[in-house]
Write a protein that holds these residues in place. Structure first.
Motif, short mmCIF file in Angstrom:
data_model
loop_
_atom_site.label_atom_id
_atom_site.label_comp_id
_atom_site.label_asym_id
_atom_site.label_seq_id
_atom_site.Cartn_x
_atom_site.Cartn_y
_atom_site.Cartn_z
N GLU A 103 0.84 -1.20 0.00
CA GLU A 103 0.00 0.00 0.00
C GLU A 103 0.88 1.25 0.00
O GLU A 103 1.91 1.30 0.68
N ALA A 104 0.47 2.25 -0.72
CA ALA A 104 1.31 3.43 -0.94
C ALA A 104 1.66 4.15 0.36
O ALA A 104 2.79 4.62 0.53
N ASN A 105 0.70 4.26 1.27
CA ASN A 105 0.93 5.06 2.48
C ASN A 105 1.19 4.20 3.72
O ASN A 105 1.10 4.69 4.84
N VAL A 106 1.52 2.94 3.53
CA VAL A 106 1.75 2.05 4.67
C VAL A 106 3.23 1.68 4.73
O VAL A 106 3.79 1.11 3.79
N GLY A 178 1.53 14.79 20.10
CA GLY A 178 2.86 15.37 19.86
C GLY A 178 3.76 14.50 19.01
O GLY A 178 4.93 14.85 18.80
N SER A 179 3.25 13.38 18.50
CA SER A 179 4.07 12.48 17.69
C SER A 179 3.56 12.44 16.26
O SER A 179 2.36 12.55 16.00
N ASP A 180 4.49 12.27 15.32
CA ASP A 180 4.10 12.16 13.91
C ASP A 180 3.83 10.71 13.52
O ASP A 180 3.34 10.45 12.41
N ASP A 181 4.15 9.76 14.39
CA ASP A 181 3.88 8.35 14.10
C ASP A 181 2.38 8.10 14.15
O ASP A 181 1.73 8.32 15.18
N THR A 182 1.84 7.65 13.05
CA THR A 182 0.39 7.47 12.94
C THR A 182 0.08 6.02 12.59
O THR A 182 0.79 5.40 11.79
N TYR A 183 -0.98 5.51 13.21
CA TYR A 183 -1.33 4.10 13.02
C TYR A 183 -2.81 3.97 12.62
O TYR A 183 -3.66 4.74 13.09
N ARG A 184 -3.06 2.98 11.78
CA ARG A 184 -4.45 2.63 11.48
C ARG A 184 -4.71 1.27 12.12
O ARG A 184 -4.07 0.28 11.77
N VAL A 185 -5.64 1.28 13.06
CA VAL A 185 -5.89 0.08 13.87
C VAL A 185 -7.21 -0.55 13.45
O VAL A 185 -8.25 0.14 13.36
N TYR A 186 -7.17 -1.85 13.21
CA TYR A 186 -8.37 -2.60 12.83
C TYR A 186 -8.77 -3.48 14.01
O TYR A 186 -7.95 -4.25 14.54
N VAL A 200 -2.59 -3.79 12.75
CA VAL A 200 -2.20 -2.38 12.83
C VAL A 200 -1.32 -2.05 11.64
O VAL A 200 -0.40 -2.80 11.31
N LYS A 201 -1.61 -0.93 11.00
CA LYS A 201 -0.77 -0.46 9.90
C LYS A 201 -0.10 0.85 10.33
O LYS A 201 -0.79 1.80 10.73
N LYS A 202 1.21 0.88 10.25
CA LYS A 202 1.92 2.12 10.54
C LYS A 202 1.98 2.93 9.25
O LYS A 202 2.53 2.47 8.23
N LEU A 203 1.41 4.12 9.30
CA LEU A 203 1.31 4.95 8.10
C LEU A 203 2.58 5.77 7.88
O LEU A 203 3.27 6.14 8.83
N ILE A 204 2.85 6.04 6.62
CA ILE A 204 3.97 6.92 6.29
C ILE A 204 3.61 8.37 6.61
O ILE A 204 4.41 9.12 7.17
N GLN A 205 2.39 8.72 6.29
CA GLN A 205 1.90 10.08 6.60
C GLN A 205 0.50 9.96 7.19
O GLN A 205 -0.25 9.04 6.90
N ASN A 206 0.16 10.95 8.01
CA ASN A 206 -1.17 10.99 8.59
C ASN A 206 -2.14 11.53 7.56
O ASN A 206 -2.19 12.72 7.28
N ASP A 207 -2.94 10.64 6.97
CA ASP A 207 -3.87 11.06 5.90
C ASP A 207 -5.22 11.49 6.46
O ASP A 207 -6.15 11.74 5.69
#
Length: 209
Positions: A103-106, A178-186, A200-207
């Motif tokens: 996936e492009a943003n994962v 305060g963190s740029d680390d963004t996760y998508r949790v299922y 859990v997917k760790k995203l490259i950017q917070n979309d």
């Protein structure tokens, strides 16, 4: 025949002198015997005490060896049980598996086989809710926080939506404050046990910012 008083006196004096000499000799012999007993006692009994003081470890070792066999076995069994419990805990904790994604943003996909349902206060049946502040909403946040190891009060939920089955599946986009680390949790609902993280997917950017 005339009595010689001078001769009797000489004999009496001699006998008295012998008695005194005998008394002195007997006294000296008694003193010597007492001294021998005292010195001998110190040698025998004092030597044992000194030996004990020099080697206290021998006494401790003796106590260990004198320990009943049953008690030793109990201690061994207890140690074995502790080791087994620790092994079981390690198995339950599991290890976080990292997988690649196309996936492009994962950046990566995270899965932990040890994830469990978080529990629930919903006792009258489950009703999935996407309204902020409801019991089900709060439990969704709790499950997401559990999956990414971030305290709920230090986590920002950028987006909460349903999965293919909105009643039993949900998707949350979260990050620590305060963190740029963004996760998508299922997460998925388990009846009677609450929401359980499944991926859990760790995203490259917070979309969802």
């Amino acid at each position: 025949m005339p009595i010689d008083f001078k001769d009797d006196k000489s004999r009496s004096a001699l006998r008295a002198k012998r008695r005194k000499t005998n008394i002195i000799l007997n006294t000296l012999i008694a003193v010597v015997i007492i001294l021998i007993l005292v010195v001998g006692g110190n040698i025998f009994f004092g030597g044992d005490n000194t030996e004990k003081q020099k080697s206290p470890s021998n006494s401790e070792e003796t106590k260990k060896n004198d320990q009943p066999a049953d008690e030793k076995n109990v201690q061994t069994e207890d140690n074995t049980k502790e080791d087994v419990t620790a092994d079981e805990k390690d198995e339950e904790d599991g290890k976080l598996e990292e997988r690649e994604s196309d996936e492009a943003n994962v950046e990566k996909v995270l899965v932990n086989p040890a994830w469990k349902p978080i529990g629930t206060d919903q006792v009258s049946g489950h009703q999935s809710s996407y309204n902020m502040g409801t019991t089900d909403w709060n439990e969704k946040l709790k499950a997401a926080a559990y999956a990414v190891d971030i305290p709920v009060d230090n986590m920002t939920a950028w987006w909460v939506t349903g999965g293919d089955n909105r009643e039993n599946q949900a998707e949350l986009t979260v990050s620590a404050k305060g963190s740029d680390d963004t996760y998508r949790v299922y997460i998925e609902w388990v009846d009677g046990e609450g929401w359980k993280p499944v991926e859990v997917k760790k995203l490259i950017q917070n979309d969802k910012r």
